[in-house]
Structures are given as structure tokens and as C-alpha cells.
Motif scaffolding. Structure first.
Motif, PDB file in Angstrom:
ATOM      1  N   UNK A 192       2.485  46.471 -32.428  1.00 44.86           N
ATOM      2  CA  UNK A 192       2.881  46.389 -33.837  1.00 44.86           C
ATOM      3  C   UNK A 192       3.779  47.561 -34.202  1.00 44.86           C
ATOM      4  N   UNK A 193       3.444  48.738 -33.684  1.00 45.17           N
ATOM      5  CA  UNK A 193       4.275  49.910 -33.991  1.00 45.17           C
ATOM      6  C   UNK A 193       5.649  49.786 -33.342  1.00 45.17           C
ATOM      7  N   UNK A 194       5.691  49.313 -32.098  1.00 52.17           N
ATOM      8  CA  UNK A 194       6.973  49.146 -31.419  1.00 52.17           C
ATOM      9  C   UNK A 194       7.850  48.129 -32.139  1.00 52.17           C
ATOM     10  N   UNK A 195       7.222  47.083 -32.671  1.00 53.75           N
ATOM     11  CA  UNK A 195       7.976  46.010 -33.316  1.00 53.75           C
ATOM     12  C   UNK A 195       8.400  46.364 -34.727  1.00 53.75           C
ATOM     13  N   UNK A 196       7.508  47.009 -35.471  1.00 55.05           N
ATOM     14  CA  UNK A 196       7.771  47.236 -36.900  1.00 55.05           C
ATOM     15  C   UNK A 196       7.943  48.702 -37.279  1.00 55.05           C
ATOM     16  N   UNK A 202      15.499  53.168 -33.258  1.00 56.01           N
ATOM     17  CA  UNK A 202      15.679  52.400 -34.496  1.00 56.01           C
ATOM     18  C   UNK A 202      16.604  51.217 -34.283  1.00 56.01           C
ATOM     19  N   UNK A 203      16.176  50.072 -34.809  1.00 57.56           N
ATOM     20  CA  UNK A 203      16.991  48.865 -34.715  1.00 57.56           C
ATOM     21  C   UNK A 203      16.756  48.054 -33.465  1.00 57.56           C
ATOM     22  N   UNK A 204      15.966  48.581 -32.516  1.00 55.09           N
ATOM     23  CA  UNK A 204      15.669  47.848 -31.291  1.00 55.09           C
ATOM     24  C   UNK A 204      14.170  47.805 -31.100  1.00 55.09           C
ATOM     25  N   UNK A 205      13.699  46.704 -30.538  1.00 62.84           N
ATOM     26  CA  UNK A 205      12.265  46.532 -30.338  1.00 62.84           C
ATOM     27  C   UNK A 205      11.948  46.538 -28.850  1.00 62.84           C
ATOM     28  N   UNK A 206      10.940  47.305 -28.460  1.00 60.28           N
ATOM     29  CA  UNK A 206      10.478  47.329 -27.086  1.00 60.28           C
ATOM     30  C   UNK A 206       9.182  46.533 -26.961  1.00 60.28           C
ATOM     31  N   UNK A 252      -6.034  55.218 -22.354  1.00 55.81           N
ATOM     32  CA  UNK A 252      -5.086  54.456 -21.561  1.00 55.81           C
ATOM     33  C   UNK A 252      -3.699  55.054 -21.576  1.00 55.81           C
ATOM     34  N   UNK A 253      -2.889  54.665 -20.604  1.00 56.12           N
ATOM     35  CA  UNK A 253      -1.476  55.013 -20.562  1.00 56.12           C
ATOM     36  C   UNK A 253      -0.673  53.720 -20.509  1.00 56.12           C
ATOM     37  N   UNK A 254       0.456  53.718 -21.191  1.00 61.55           N
ATOM     38  CA  UNK A 254       1.258  52.492 -21.349  1.00 61.55           C
ATOM     39  C   UNK A 254       2.707  52.757 -20.978  1.00 61.55           C
ATOM     40  N   UNK A 255       3.304  51.809 -20.271  1.00 60.24           N
ATOM     41  CA  UNK A 255       4.740  51.810 -20.046  1.00 60.24           C
ATOM     42  C   UNK A 255       5.342  50.664 -20.869  1.00 60.24           C
ATOM     43  N   UNK A 256       6.459  50.934 -21.508  1.00 55.34           N
ATOM     44  CA  UNK A 256       7.153  49.913 -22.282  1.00 55.34           C
ATOM     45  C   UNK A 256       8.516  49.650 -21.663  1.00 55.34           C
ATOM     46  N   UNK A 257       9.189  48.606 -22.166  1.00 57.88           N
ATOM     47  CA  UNK A 257      10.501  48.233 -21.652  1.00 57.88           C
ATOM     48  C   UNK A 257      11.294  47.608 -22.792  1.00 57.88           C
ATOM     49  N   UNK A 258      12.630  47.622 -22.719  1.00 61.67           N
ATOM     50  CA  UNK A 258      13.427  46.973 -23.767  1.00 61.67           C
ATOM     51  C   UNK A 258      13.148  45.473 -23.803  1.00 61.67           C
ATOM     52  N   UNK A 259      13.154  44.919 -25.011  1.00 64.65           N
ATOM     53  CA  UNK A 259      13.010  43.481 -25.155  1.00 64.65           C
ATOM     54  C   UNK A 259      14.210  42.799 -24.523  1.00 64.65           C
ATOM     55  N   UNK A 260      14.004  41.853 -23.591  1.00 68.94           N
ATOM     56  CA  UNK A 260      15.156  41.200 -22.934  1.00 68.94           C
ATOM     57  C   UNK A 260      16.079  40.523 -23.929  1.00 68.94           C
ATOM     58  N   UNK A 261      17.367  40.539 -23.627  1.00 68.35           N
ATOM     59  CA  UNK A 261      18.337  39.878 -24.482  1.00 68.35           C
ATOM     60  C   UNK A 261      18.198  38.365 -24.361  1.00 68.35           C
ATOM     61  N   UNK A 262      18.671  37.655 -25.387  1.00 62.29           N
ATOM     62  CA  UNK A 262      18.667  36.184 -25.346  1.00 62.29           C
ATOM     63  C   UNK A 262      19.553  35.707 -24.212  1.00 62.29           C
TER      64      UNK A 262
END
Length: 262
Positions: A192-196, A202-206, A252-262
Motif C-alpha cells: 500500500x505504501x509503495x502504491x500510494x 515519486x510518480x512510479x509504483x514498485x 522480515x526483509x523485502x526486495x522490490x522491483x519496478x512495476x513492469x511496463x504495459x
């Protein structure tokens, strides 16, 4: 499908008549004398994140499960048996959409008074987090919430449903919060934090790519818990849950990644 929502799918095919006395399934149990089961932790890899998962609607899924490791720890008479279960979820067009390793711990039966004494000692002197959270939220899980999660995950374990059993048999003061529910709370708060929340750019969601976590201490119904996240670098986060006195319950530990493009 949000990260962690796969936990409600592919319940163990166990009949009521085959449940153990504590209402757990026998599929991963080493058998007596190791009759007390707890969720110890695990790790999950989400290939493609939310974008891939959202494309799974109306597609058939398959889950392959196997026990990959059994380890005995502890001195004689105090042994604990750690069982690792690997689950791989595939869909029609994607292999290994989700890879999960679940770790269960099985312990010998102990006198109720001895367990209660250990619980009280841990509550008096809890392990504290090393850092302050960048963001956090609080929650007081109710018995109704635990019942609903038990129903969704096909989990009849009495430690989540029967307060008298918790007190008189297991030695705990109240119903225990599920390990997988704690995991889901951490995943949902971070996503939720990554999305909102505008993180990390800023301006990109992981999206969440991987989480590794351990359950360190029990959490109980009707007691406030605190879900915390802390940014380590662009694509790495720490997440944990604190009990009502600020002690570490899950880490816990978390790895994130850029949201894939369309």
C-alpha cells in the motif's frame, strides 16, 4: 491478486476425521512426541509482482508441494523439528509465478505451567527492534478476524479459535494470531505504501518481488500490534511487527522491483 493473497488457495486436502487432536492436519507432522506446531517463518518470491498476478484471472493454476528439508535443533529432551515445505504455483502461460518456502516448527508437549512461565518471561523482557520505523500502522486483531482468516485458509488449529484450549492446554493467555496473517499484514502495508505513498520514486509504483521473514514471538487477539517498515535502499526494505510492549514478534526483509511496463 495482491501479494500474499495466494495463501487462501490450495488448502490441504485433509478430512475432518484425520485431523490431529489440536485440529491441525497431519501432512507435515513428524508425529509424537513432537505434537505442538507453530509457524516459524519462510520466504516467498513473486515473479512479475502484481502486474503478473493480475493477469491470472480466469486462468487455471497448479500448486506443487514437497517437503524439502527436516532439521532437528536443540539439546536432548528439548529438541525442535523444523520442517520446510516448498510450494510452487504455476499458471497456463507462466511457470513458477510464486515460489514459497514455509517453515513449521514442531515441539514436544510441555506442562502448561512451564509454557505459561516462558510466555510471561518473554513478555517482561522482549527483544527490541534495532531501528525506528519510517512508517507504521497499528491494529488490534479481534477473535472474529482470526476466525475469518482461519476459514479462508482452511486452518482449524485450535490455538486460533479456542481461548480455553489456549489457556488450559497450550499455556497462552489468549488466541494466537496466525503466522501467515502476520506475513500478510506486512506485505499489505508495504505494498500500500509503495502504491500510494510515493515510494521509492515519486510518480512510479514498485511491487514486492521477494520477502524473507521469521516469527520470533507470539501475538495475541485483542492486543494492539504495530506493523512497521523501514527503507534500506531503493529496492530494499525492512519490515517487522511489534507486540503491545514494543517487542519484536515478526521480522522480515523485502526486495522490490519496478512495476513492469504495459
Amino acid at each position: 491478486m495482491e501479494p500474499g493473497y495466494h495463501l487462501v488457495y490450495f488448502p490441504p486436502p485433509t478430512s475432518l476425521s484425520s485431523l490431529l487432536p489440536d485440529n491441525t492436519d497431519p501432512l507435515h507432522s513428524p508425529g509424537p512426541p513432537f505434537i505442538r506446531r507453530m509457524w516459524a517463518g519462510g520466504d516467498i518470491t513473486f515473479h512479475g509482482g502484481i502486474k503478473l498476478s493480475s493477469g491470472l484471472n480466469n486462468r487455471s493454476l497448479r500448486c506443487q508441494e514437497e517437503i524439502t528439508d527436516v532439521e532437528i535443533k536443540g539439546t536432548e529432551g528439548e529438541e525442535k523439528v523444523f520442517v520446510t515445505i516448498r510450494r510452487v504455483i504455476d499458471c497456463e502461460s507462466h511457470k513458477s509465478v510464486i515460489i514459497e518456502n514455509r517453515r513449521l516448527v514442531f515441539m514436544r508437549d510441555r506442562p502448561t505451567a512451564a509454557v505459561r512461565s516462558t510466555v510471561l518471561k518473554d513478555q517482561r523482557d522482549p527483544v527490541r527492534p534495532l531501528y525506528k520505523a519510517d512508517y507504521f500502522c497499528t491494529l488490534r486483531p479481534s477473535a472474529a478476524l482470526l476466525f475469518r482468516f482461519s476459514a479462508l485458509t482452511f486452518n482449524a488449529h485450535r490455538i486460533h479459535l479456542d481461548p480455553a484450549y489456549c489457556r488450559n492446554v497450550e499455556g497462552h493467555p489468549n488466541l494466537l494470531v496466525h503466522g501467515p496473517l502476520s506475513l500478510l499484514l506486512m506485505l499489505q502495508f508495504l505494498q500500500m505504501h509503495l502504491t500510494h505513498g510515493g515510494e521509492p520514486r515519486p510518480g512510479k509504483s514498485d511491487v514486492i518481488n521477494h520477502i524473507d521473514y521469521r516469527c520470533l514471538a507470539p501475538l495475541y487477539a485483542e492486543e494492539e500490534l504495530k506493523v512497521c517498515i523501514r527503507k534500506k535502499d531503493t529496492y530494499a526494505w525492512e519490515t517487522w511487527i511489534e507486540g503491545p510492549k514494543g517487542g519484536l514478534a515478526v521480522r522480515g526483509t523485502v526486495r522490490t522491483a519496478p512495476l513492469p511496463e504495459e
